[in-house]
Design an enzyme around this catalytic site. Sequence first.
Site, PDB file in Angstrom:
ATOM      1  N   ASN A   9      72.964  51.835 -35.443  1.00  0.00           N
ATOM      2  CA  ASN A   9      74.035  51.960 -34.456  1.00  0.00           C
ATOM      3  C   ASN A   9      75.354  51.630 -35.163  1.00  0.00           C
ATOM      4  O   ASN A   9      75.638  50.469 -35.442  1.00  0.00           O
ATOM      5  CB  ASN A   9      73.764  50.976 -33.302  1.00  0.00           C
ATOM      6  CG  ASN A   9      74.862  50.981 -32.269  1.00  0.00           C
ATOM      7  OD1 ASN A   9      75.782  51.800 -32.325  1.00  0.00           O
ATOM      8  ND2 ASN A   9      74.774  50.063 -31.312  1.00  0.00           N
ATOM      9  N   TRP A  10      76.125  52.675 -35.468  1.00  0.00           N
ATOM     10  CA  TRP A  10      77.367  52.470 -36.228  1.00  0.00           C
ATOM     11  C   TRP A  10      78.529  52.031 -35.341  1.00  0.00           C
ATOM     12  O   TRP A  10      79.635  51.790 -35.836  1.00  0.00           O
ATOM     13  CB  TRP A  10      77.725  53.747 -36.997  1.00  0.00           C
ATOM     14  CG  TRP A  10      76.845  53.997 -38.188  1.00  0.00           C
ATOM     15  CD1 TRP A  10      75.917  53.129 -38.719  1.00  0.00           C
ATOM     16  CD2 TRP A  10      76.807  55.171 -39.014  1.00  0.00           C
ATOM     17  NE1 TRP A  10      75.310  53.704 -39.816  1.00  0.00           N
ATOM     18  CE2 TRP A  10      75.834  54.950 -40.027  1.00  0.00           C
ATOM     19  CE3 TRP A  10      77.487  56.386 -38.998  1.00  0.00           C
ATOM     20  CZ2 TRP A  10      75.535  55.900 -41.005  1.00  0.00           C
ATOM     21  CZ3 TRP A  10      77.192  57.330 -39.979  1.00  0.00           C
ATOM     22  CH2 TRP A  10      76.227  57.092 -40.978  1.00  0.00           C
ATOM     23  N   LYS A  11      78.321  51.983 -34.045  1.00  0.00           N
ATOM     24  CA  LYS A  11      79.349  51.510 -33.110  1.00  0.00           C
ATOM     25  C   LYS A  11      80.695  52.191 -33.411  1.00  0.00           C
ATOM     26  O   LYS A  11      80.710  53.342 -33.819  1.00  0.00           O
ATOM     27  CB  LYS A  11      79.441  49.977 -33.158  1.00  0.00           C
ATOM     28  CG  LYS A  11      78.061  49.333 -32.951  1.00  0.00           C
ATOM     29  CD  LYS A  11      78.096  47.845 -32.741  1.00  0.00           C
ATOM     30  CE  LYS A  11      76.666  47.330 -32.569  1.00  0.00           C
ATOM     31  NZ  LYS A  11      76.614  45.912 -32.261  1.00  0.00           N
ATOM     32  N   HIS A  96      73.583  49.949 -23.890  1.00  0.00           N
ATOM     33  CA  HIS A  96      73.809  48.906 -24.901  1.00  0.00           C
ATOM     34  C   HIS A  96      74.550  47.738 -24.253  1.00  0.00           C
ATOM     35  O   HIS A  96      75.407  47.943 -23.381  1.00  0.00           O
ATOM     36  CB  HIS A  96      74.614  49.484 -26.069  1.00  0.00           C
ATOM     37  CG  HIS A  96      74.667  48.539 -27.230  1.00  0.00           C
ATOM     38  ND1 HIS A  96      75.544  47.481 -27.280  1.00  0.00           N
ATOM     39  CD2 HIS A  96      73.919  48.466 -28.357  1.00  0.00           C
ATOM     40  CE1 HIS A  96      75.336  46.805 -28.411  1.00  0.00           C
ATOM     41  NE2 HIS A  96      74.356  47.390 -29.084  1.00  0.00           N
ATOM     42  N   GLU A  98      76.942  46.017 -25.193  1.00  0.00           N
ATOM     43  CA  GLU A  98      78.407  46.103 -25.255  1.00  0.00           C
ATOM     44  C   GLU A  98      78.938  47.012 -24.147  1.00  0.00           C
ATOM     45  O   GLU A  98      80.012  46.775 -23.595  1.00  0.00           O
ATOM     46  CB  GLU A  98      78.846  46.592 -26.652  1.00  0.00           C
ATOM     47  CG  GLU A  98      78.672  45.487 -27.688  1.00  0.00           C
ATOM     48  CD  GLU A  98      78.357  45.954 -29.093  1.00  0.00           C
ATOM     49  OE1 GLU A  98      78.581  47.131 -29.420  1.00  0.00           O
ATOM     50  OE2 GLU A  98      77.864  45.122 -29.877  1.00  0.00           O
ATOM     51  N   GLU A 168      67.190  44.124 -26.952  1.00  0.00           N
ATOM     52  CA  GLU A 168      68.260  43.502 -27.730  1.00  0.00           C
ATOM     53  C   GLU A 168      68.764  42.270 -26.988  1.00  0.00           C
ATOM     54  O   GLU A 168      69.602  42.387 -26.075  1.00  0.00           O
ATOM     55  CB  GLU A 168      69.414  44.490 -27.933  1.00  0.00           C
ATOM     56  CG  GLU A 168      69.016  45.733 -28.692  1.00  0.00           C
ATOM     57  CD  GLU A 168      70.210  46.345 -29.423  1.00  0.00           C
ATOM     58  OE1 GLU A 168      70.099  46.538 -30.629  1.00  0.00           O
ATOM     59  OE2 GLU A 168      71.248  46.592 -28.782  1.00  0.00           O
ATOM     60  N   GLY A 174      74.946  40.795 -33.413  1.00  0.00           N
ATOM     61  CA  GLY A 174      76.127  40.543 -34.233  1.00  0.00           C
ATOM     62  C   GLY A 174      76.392  39.069 -34.481  1.00  0.00           C
ATOM     63  O   GLY A 174      77.471  38.694 -34.936  1.00  0.00           O
ATOM     64  N   SER A 214      70.740  41.358 -35.063  1.00  0.00           N
ATOM     65  CA  SER A 214      70.778  40.735 -36.389  1.00  0.00           C
ATOM     66  C   SER A 214      69.559  41.081 -37.257  1.00  0.00           C
ATOM     67  O   SER A 214      69.076  40.236 -38.006  1.00  0.00           O
ATOM     68  CB  SER A 214      70.979  39.221 -36.263  1.00  0.00           C
ATOM     69  OG  SER A 214      72.233  38.956 -35.642  1.00  0.00           O
ATOM     70  N   GLY A 235      72.641  47.158 -36.096  1.00  0.00           N
ATOM     71  CA  GLY A 235      74.086  47.323 -36.081  1.00  0.00           C
ATOM     72  C   GLY A 235      74.679  47.013 -37.449  1.00  0.00           C
ATOM     73  O   GLY A 235      74.712  47.851 -38.348  1.00  0.00           O
ATOM     74  N   GLY A 236      75.123  45.757 -37.640  1.00  0.00           N
ATOM     75  CA  GLY A 236      75.850  45.357 -38.847  1.00  0.00           C
ATOM     76  C   GLY A 236      75.178  45.788 -40.152  1.00  0.00           C
ATOM     77  O   GLY A 236      75.829  46.332 -41.050  1.00  0.00           O
TER      78      GLY A 236
HETATM   79  P1  PGA Z   1      73.473  43.798 -34.942  1.00  0.00           P
HETATM   80  O1  PGA Z   1      73.677  44.839 -33.728  1.00  0.00           O
HETATM   81  O2  PGA Z   1      72.339  44.342 -35.791  1.00  0.00           O
HETATM   82  O3  PGA Z   1      74.776  43.785 -35.654  1.00  0.00           O
HETATM   83  O4  PGA Z   1      73.117  42.482 -34.333  1.00  0.00           O
HETATM   84  C1  PGA Z   1      72.582  45.439 -33.069  1.00  0.00           C
HETATM   85  C2  PGA Z   1      73.081  46.335 -31.978  1.00  0.00           C
HETATM   86  O5  PGA Z   1      74.115  46.021 -31.381  1.00  0.00           O
HETATM   87  O6  PGA Z   1      72.476  47.380 -31.673  1.00  0.00           O
END
Ligand code: PGA
Length: 252
Positions: A9-11, A96, A98, A168, A174, A214, A235-236
């Site tokens: 997930n490159w957000k 998600h 967010e 998640e 994050g 994470s 994500g990250g």
């Molecule tokens: P993260 O994000 O790996 O940076 O914790 C995961 C996500 O938001 O899908």
Amino acid sequence: MRKPVIAANWKMHKRLDSSVEDALRLKALVGNPTHCEVVIAPTFVHLKSVIDRLEGSSILVSAQNVAESAEDGAFTGEVSAKMLRDIGCRIAIVGHSERRQLFGEGDASINRKVVSLLKEGMTAILCIGETLSEREKGRHLDVVGSQLDACLTGLTSSESARIILAYEPVWAIGTGVTASPRQAQEMHSSIRSKVTQIFGLGASESIRILYGGSVKPDNIAELMGQEDIDGALVGGASLEAESFARIVDYSR
Ligand code: PGA
């Protein structure tokens, strides 16, 4: 046998050139893996370029969101499932945390998004997860169970074949804090039981449940060792092709 899914997930990261370059670098690094499906989710406006450049690769390209409405209409700023299909995109992440926390999306809206994707023959990566305070109150299993009830309302067991779930925990996204493999497995097993209640045993045995929060190259193997964890939404650690490729290669 459930084929694992490792999804990036490159957000709202990367400019167009780095989305395309990183997709190509990833293609060179992972080739056409057979042990898992690999998905990358760039921002909407990079989807077409990335899809075009990955032609012939088994890497799948996902959107990060989709409009609720399956029909065209006066919905300024929205992107429909039909529009995604037009450019060769067959998957979208929905719900998600967010989107839920920063943009006020609720389960009913997320349910409409899942329905609209399925109507177009697309796959939904449906995110669910509890906050830290919900976990501290011991309500995490109930919270995620009711998210599933609400987000999967009205869907049939055969439609569930085009749904991938992503657990998640909000407190792990994050933050560098990962759910322990035991905490994740407890939740994944509870999610699978809930899917049995909703769709029946066949569906629950075949649905893929990803863990996200994470995930890193050095914790993926232990997470993937858990019986009910069928992949990861990253994500990250997905932003650099080398790091994400190491996650894809968790089994080697
Ligand atoms: P993260 O994000 O790996 O940076 O914790 C995961 C996500 O938001 O899908």
